[in-house]
Design an enzyme around this catalytic site. Structure first.
Site, PDB file in Angstrom:
ATOM      1  N   GLU A  16       0.816  -1.210   0.000  1.00  0.00           N
ATOM      2  CA  GLU A  16       0.000   0.000   0.000  1.00  0.00           C
ATOM      3  C   GLU A  16       0.859   1.274   0.000  1.00  0.00           C
ATOM      4  O   GLU A  16       0.537   2.258  -0.666  1.00  0.00           O
ATOM      5  CB  GLU A  16      -0.914   0.031   1.238  1.00  0.00           C
ATOM      6  CG  GLU A  16      -2.009  -1.038   1.250  1.00  0.00           C
ATOM      7  CD  GLU A  16      -1.555  -2.361   1.874  1.00  0.00           C
ATOM      8  OE1 GLU A  16      -0.328  -2.614   1.950  1.00  0.00           O
ATOM      9  OE2 GLU A  16      -2.423  -3.143   2.283  1.00  0.00           O
ATOM     10  N   LEU A  17       1.958   1.236   0.768  1.00  0.00           N
ATOM     11  CA  LEU A  17       2.777   2.448   0.878  1.00  0.00           C
ATOM     12  C   LEU A  17       3.430   2.786  -0.461  1.00  0.00           C
ATOM     13  O   LEU A  17       3.540   3.944  -0.850  1.00  0.00           O
ATOM     14  CB  LEU A  17       3.854   2.262   1.957  1.00  0.00           C
ATOM     15  CG  LEU A  17       4.713   3.498   2.218  1.00  0.00           C
ATOM     16  CD1 LEU A  17       3.870   4.649   2.742  1.00  0.00           C
ATOM     17  CD2 LEU A  17       5.834   3.191   3.215  1.00  0.00           C
ATOM     18  N   LYS A  18       3.847   1.748  -1.163  1.00  0.00           N
ATOM     19  CA  LYS A  18       4.446   1.949  -2.476  1.00  0.00           C
ATOM     20  C   LYS A  18       3.450   2.652  -3.413  1.00  0.00           C
ATOM     21  O   LYS A  18       3.764   3.669  -4.025  1.00  0.00           O
ATOM     22  CB  LYS A  18       4.832   0.588  -3.058  1.00  0.00           C
ATOM     23  CG  LYS A  18       5.168   0.602  -4.532  1.00  0.00           C
ATOM     24  CD  LYS A  18       5.171  -0.828  -5.083  1.00  0.00           C
ATOM     25  CE  LYS A  18       5.339  -0.856  -6.583  1.00  0.00           C
ATOM     26  NZ  LYS A  18       6.668  -0.420  -7.017  1.00  0.00           N
ATOM     27  N   LYS A 114      23.953  -0.584  -0.633  1.00  0.00           N
ATOM     28  CA  LYS A 114      23.363  -1.766  -0.021  1.00  0.00           C
ATOM     29  C   LYS A 114      23.520  -1.711   1.488  1.00  0.00           C
ATOM     30  O   LYS A 114      24.568  -1.356   2.000  1.00  0.00           O
ATOM     31  CB  LYS A 114      24.069  -3.022  -0.516  1.00  0.00           C
ATOM     32  CG  LYS A 114      23.586  -3.437  -1.860  1.00  0.00           C
ATOM     33  CD  LYS A 114      24.110  -4.802  -2.229  1.00  0.00           C
ATOM     34  CE  LYS A 114      23.777  -5.100  -3.666  1.00  0.00           C
ATOM     35  NZ  LYS A 114      22.336  -5.197  -3.897  1.00  0.00           N
ATOM     36  N   GLY A 433      19.987  -3.323 -20.661  1.00  0.00           N
ATOM     37  CA  GLY A 433      19.150  -4.468 -21.000  1.00  0.00           C
ATOM     38  C   GLY A 433      17.670  -4.171 -21.097  1.00  0.00           C
ATOM     39  O   GLY A 433      17.059  -4.313 -22.148  1.00  0.00           O
ATOM     40  N   GLU A 485      13.864  -6.867 -22.793  1.00  0.00           N
ATOM     41  CA  GLU A 485      13.417  -7.628 -21.605  1.00  0.00           C
ATOM     42  C   GLU A 485      11.929  -7.475 -21.279  1.00  0.00           C
ATOM     43  O   GLU A 485      11.534  -7.508 -20.110  1.00  0.00           O
ATOM     44  CB  GLU A 485      14.273  -7.265 -20.369  1.00  0.00           C
ATOM     45  CG  GLU A 485      15.748  -7.566 -20.562  1.00  0.00           C
ATOM     46  CD  GLU A 485      16.616  -7.273 -19.329  1.00  0.00           C
ATOM     47  OE1 GLU A 485      16.099  -7.300 -18.199  1.00  0.00           O
ATOM     48  OE2 GLU A 485      17.823  -7.049 -19.505  1.00  0.00           O
ATOM     49  N   HIS A 643      27.273  -7.049 -15.720  1.00  0.00           N
ATOM     50  CA  HIS A 643      26.803  -5.766 -15.214  1.00  0.00           C
ATOM     51  C   HIS A 643      26.614  -5.877 -13.705  1.00  0.00           C
ATOM     52  O   HIS A 643      26.148  -6.889 -13.198  1.00  0.00           O
ATOM     53  CB  HIS A 643      25.474  -5.390 -15.883  1.00  0.00           C
ATOM     54  CG  HIS A 643      24.757  -4.296 -15.169  1.00  0.00           C
ATOM     55  ND1 HIS A 643      25.169  -2.988 -15.231  1.00  0.00           N
ATOM     56  CD2 HIS A 643      23.691  -4.309 -14.334  1.00  0.00           C
ATOM     57  CE1 HIS A 643      24.370  -2.254 -14.470  1.00  0.00           C
ATOM     58  NE2 HIS A 643      23.474  -3.025 -13.910  1.00  0.00           N
ATOM     59  N   GLU A 667      27.161   0.732 -12.105  1.00  0.00           N
ATOM     60  CA  GLU A 667      26.673   1.971 -11.527  1.00  0.00           C
ATOM     61  C   GLU A 667      27.868   2.795 -11.076  1.00  0.00           C
ATOM     62  O   GLU A 667      28.778   2.265 -10.460  1.00  0.00           O
ATOM     63  CB  GLU A 667      25.782   1.621 -10.323  1.00  0.00           C
ATOM     64  CG  GLU A 667      25.204   2.789  -9.578  1.00  0.00           C
ATOM     65  CD  GLU A 667      26.089   3.303  -8.460  1.00  0.00           C
ATOM     66  OE1 GLU A 667      26.953   2.539  -7.996  1.00  0.00           O
ATOM     67  OE2 GLU A 667      25.935   4.457  -8.084  1.00  0.00           O
ATOM     68  N   HIS A 696      17.987   5.724 -11.715  1.00  0.00           N
ATOM     69  CA  HIS A 696      17.037   5.516 -10.616  1.00  0.00           C
ATOM     70  C   HIS A 696      16.262   6.772 -10.295  1.00  0.00           C
ATOM     71  O   HIS A 696      15.507   6.833  -9.341  1.00  0.00           O
ATOM     72  CB  HIS A 696      17.764   4.989  -9.382  1.00  0.00           C
ATOM     73  CG  HIS A 696      18.453   3.686  -9.669  1.00  0.00           C
ATOM     74  ND1 HIS A 696      19.706   3.643 -10.227  1.00  0.00           N
ATOM     75  CD2 HIS A 696      18.042   2.413  -9.555  1.00  0.00           C
ATOM     76  CE1 HIS A 696      20.046   2.382 -10.413  1.00  0.00           C
ATOM     77  NE2 HIS A 696      19.052   1.618 -10.018  1.00  0.00           N
TER      78      HIS A 696
HETATM   79  N1  GLN Z   1      19.692  -6.411 -17.457  1.00  0.00           N
HETATM   80  C1  GLN Z   1      18.974  -5.925 -16.337  1.00  0.00           C
HETATM   81  C2  GLN Z   1      18.129  -4.740 -16.725  1.00  0.00           C
HETATM   82  O1  GLN Z   1      18.530  -3.962 -17.522  1.00  0.00           O
HETATM   83  C3  GLN Z   1      19.911  -5.538 -15.224  1.00  0.00           C
HETATM   84  C4  GLN Z   1      19.152  -5.041 -14.026  1.00  0.00           C
HETATM   85  C5  GLN Z   1      20.000  -4.792 -12.804  1.00  0.00           C
HETATM   86  O2  GLN Z   1      21.178  -4.670 -12.869  1.00  0.00           O
HETATM   87  N2  GLN Z   1      19.401  -4.693 -11.654  1.00  0.00           N
HETATM   88  O3  GLN Z   1      17.055  -4.528 -16.216  1.00  0.00           O
HETATM   89 ZN    ZN Z   2      22.058  -2.587 -12.503  1.00  0.00          ZN
END
Ligand code: GLN
Ligand code: ZN
Length: 756
Positions: A16-18, A114, A433, A485, A643, A667, A696
């Site tokens: 719900e919060l999301k 993280k 991707g 994807e 990646h 990143e 992000h």
């Molecule tokens: N290939 C994935 C994407 O582009 C990689 C996602 C990720 O690194 N979290 O969504």
């Molecule tokens: Zn990533």
């Protein structure tokens, strides 16, 4: 025996919060309405713990985005550039978390990292020299009083001063020592304020204590707490640790004037030894973290009771606790209607863990356990074997040779072969991707899942999307394309579904960062690949263009780290099983004409032990080989990419090079390109694409900004090794912003090519 919960999931059983926050971000809900949703969730979560009979319930474990950011705000640690925007308190908070681009300015988000060894990400507070540290938040008071008004006495939690100051980034000349007194003053005000409002206990979370501590760290920690505890004025203080043991500071910690100490007996390998060796003071409560807050398997009561008995025998006053916050497990098994009882009986999510705490606490008092129903039922779970073994997998594992971990020819030689075969321009441009997962894409998948459309219809839709995205990328001028994807909900769940040995849940959402949740699959048994997974999509995409299309896979380390792992076999063994399954897919892609294959290891760092001494022997020594096993069978001209995201990996850079990929994208933009120095220093061999902008956040990077980032990169990475790409997949972004961002990215690469 009393029971305690360190923290509870806050996003809501149905997220719900999301959904409310996302409405707020889009301007479809105002701040008051958002707060009303939040308030209802907080009340429901506290009520659920109260009803389960938990004695120590936490308040202020709620956050709109991240508790460390709340704690920073509590201390007034808000960088100038966010204050300058002149936004409301809530919007300033969101600007730090997500960036802000609008009428009042254009500011990037703070870095995100993280949280210890979990897949939760915290926002990195930034400390500037001119920050005026002062008690700036009423949140902890408000949430304590709110719970009280709902009839529940709680122990409010704040992240402790030591962990806060350990995780801050210091952008000026000041160090943690310079600001310690100001921060102490804030914590004292919080203690005073809570005391005035009637609180009996406060919980300070200090997970940073489970890391390697040197003499200076210890001295600093003690300085903070000696002062804080001096003025606790009768309020009781629980110092809570989790994610490991406190071997470097156990004696000093137990000597402090604390009223309770929370120790992790699940992940803390040496916790029991420490208690045995140094004892535990009789005048304090030991909050014994025995119910795993990170995994979803049922607690083995007989084992837990053995530990509880041993503690009691020593005369220690024990409160039975979770090992860490339950934030890291899903909310309740209640909604998992598709999993049969045969499976479900092995699992406990947050709500069920409350039940475990309660059952264990009464069993701990109760000696003839043999006659207790809960105990008998629990023993039966662990005594009757699960149906999880696959002999074929066992045979394959036994046949692995050392040479299976080595790709030949060596990277330098491959590099030349690949340059010829692929004939890419200098500074090749690519993406990570995924492309935006617009509503129609999600709808197509969910309609297929629900059986509303046929498989043919489902595939036809995705193929249309692929056609469109290939054209889009060609028109934008990217050099190495992706298929987008569209068939994937999540990079791990998607693979798990096509591998045997995995179980899936419907509602087992766990917060990953802010409003983002993941639904980790459960590794139930031995893993193997049933049939090709991605080949059809990749081959179709490649048939539409002359440019290379990257095959796109998730690597074994990430699949394991983003699943709930088995507890009956080692992580190493599980990871190797998954590596063999993905290796089959790599070889199939290659055999079907795919020239570049990306194997994502987004979560490589996640299970890296928190203590350096354990890094290799307990993790990298098998995680890196697992990755090598996946790709060692390909031809020299096939280019292997990997990646990684959100990883601080400067300190394991050699291990990453040793994965022996040809190209790595990662990143970097949100951590100010700090990693570049390390690449240079360690003579990193893998070609590299540090993300040139942050995906992000919804803001669009300008051409100049990307050119500037590339200039910095060129100082540290040789021109023939530098790739140009965003810092992660684009699936969470909108199409319009993605279009503009990628156009700017390609434009910037062109400018750089002319300069070089
Ligand atoms: N290939 C994935 C994407 O582009 C990689 C996602 C990720 O690194 N979290 O969504
Ligand atoms: Zn990533």
């Amino acid at each position: 025996m009393l029971t305690s919960v360190i923290g509870y999931p806050r996003i809501g059983a149905l997220r719900e919060l999301k959904f409310a926050s996302e409405k707020y971000f889009k301007g479809e809900m105002d701040a008051d309405a958002l707060e009303a949703v939040a308030k209802e969730l907080r009340a429901a979560h506290i009520r659920s713990q109260k009803d389960a009979g938990i004695d120590f319930i936490t308040s202020n474990d709620f956050s709109y985005y991240d508790c460390l950011l709340d704690t920073a705000v509590m201390c007034g640690i808000v960088p100038q550039r966010y204050r300058d925007l002149g936004l409301s308190e809530t919007d300033t908070f969101f600007a730090m978390a997500r960036g802000y681009q609008g009428k009042k300015g254009d500011v990037k988000a703070l870095a995100m990292k993280k949280w210890f060894n979990t897949n939760y990400h915290y926002i990195v507070p930034e400390l500037e020299d001119n920050t005026n540290i002062r008690c700036n938040s009423q949140k902890v008071f408000k949430e304590y009083e709110e719970a009280k008004a709902n009839g529940v006495e709680t122990k409010p939690v704040v992240i402790g001063a030591y962990t806060l100051l350990s995780l801050c980034r210091y952008t000026g000349n000041k160090t943690r020592e310079d600001i310690a007194d100001d921060v102490i003053a804030v914590y004292l005000e919080v203690i005073k304020g809570l005391k005035e409002r009637g609180a009996k206990w406060i919980q300070f979370d200090e997970p940073s204590l489970i890391r390697d501590l040197d003499a200076k760290d210890k001295e600093f920690f003690l300085r903070l707490y000696q002062q804080i505890l001096k003025e606790k004025n009768g309020i009781k203080i629980l110092l809570q640790t989790y994610f490991g043991d406190v071997r470097d500071i156990y004696e000093e910690l137990t000597a402090l004037d604390l009223d309770g100490i929370g120790l992790d007996l699940v992940e803390g390998k040496q916790t029991m030894d420490l208690i045995n060796r140094y004892g535990f003071p009789k005048d304090k409560l030991l909050f014994a973290g025995l119910v795993n807050g990170k995994n979803i398997w049922r607690n083995h009561y007989a084992k837990t009771l053995e530990t509880l008995d041993a503690l009691k025998e020593k005369g220690i006053s024990v409160v039975l606790s979770t090992s860490c916050s339950l934030l890291h497990v899903p909310y309740t098994l209640d909604g998992e209607d598709k999993l049969s009882e045969d499976y479900k009986k092995h699992f406990a999510y947050a709500v069920e863990k409350l039940g475990e705490l309660k059952e264990l606490s009464s069993l701990a008092e109760d000696s003839p356990r043999i006659k207790n129903d809960a105990f008998i039922k629990n023993e039966a779970l662990f005594n009757t074997g699960r149906d999880c073994a696959d002999e074929e997998v066992q045979r394959r594992l036994a046949k692995i040779k050392d040479s299976d971990y080595v790709r030949l020819p060596e990277r330098k030689e491959r590099e030349q072969i690949q340059k010829k075969a692929l004939n890419l321009p200098k500074f090749p441009t690519t993406t990570i991707g995924s492309f935006p997962q617009t509503l129609d894409v999600k709808k197509n998948r969910s309609s297929f899942r629900k059986g509303e459309i046929s498989e043919d219809q489902y595939k036809a839709f995705n193929k249309e999307k692929i056609k469109r995205v290939i054209k889009w990328q060609e028109q934008t001028g990217l050099d190495v394309l992706v298929h987008g994807e569209y068939e994937r909900n999540d990079m791990v769940e998607y693979f798990g579904e096509s591998l045997s040995g995995f179980l899936f849940t419907e509602k087992a959402w766990v917060q990953s960062y802010g409003t983002r949740c993941v639904k980790p699959p459960i590794i139930w048994g031995d893993v193997s690949r049933k049939k090709p997974i991605t080949v059809e999509w990749s081959v179709y995409a490649q048939s539409l263009t002359k440019l290379p299309v990257k095959g796109m896979l998730t690597g074994p380390v990430t699949i394991l780290n983003w699943s709930f792992p088995r507890e009956d076999i080692s992580i190493k063994e599980s990871m190797t099983q998954i590596a063999l399954a993905i290796r089959d897919e790599v070889l199939d892609l290659e055999a079907n004409g795919i020239r570049i294959i990306q194997i994502d290891e987004a979560a490589l760092r996640e299970k890296l032990p928190l203590r350096r001494s354990d890094w290799y022997s307990e993790y990298l020594d098998f995680a890196v080989p697992a990755f090598r096993l996946v790709h060692s069978g390909v031809k020299a001209e096939t280019q292997i990419h990997t990646h990684m995201c959100y990883s601080e990996f400067t300190d394991i850079i050699l291990a990453i090079d040793n994965m022996d990929a040809d190209v790595i994208t990662f990143e970097a933009s949100r951590s100010d390109l700090l990693i570049l120095d390390a690449l240079k220093k360690f003579n990193f061999e893998t070609e590299a694409g540090p993300g040139v902008y942050d995906i992000h956040s919804p803001r669009i990077p300008s051409v100049d900004e990307i050119v500037a980032a590339l200039h910095k990169m060129r100082q540290k990475i040789a021109d023939d090794k530098l790739w140009v790409n965003p810092d992660c997949g684009l699936k969470t972004r909108g199409e319009e912003e993605t279009r503009s961002s990628l156009q700017n990215l390609v434009q910037a690469a062109k400018i750089i090519r002319e300069e070089a």
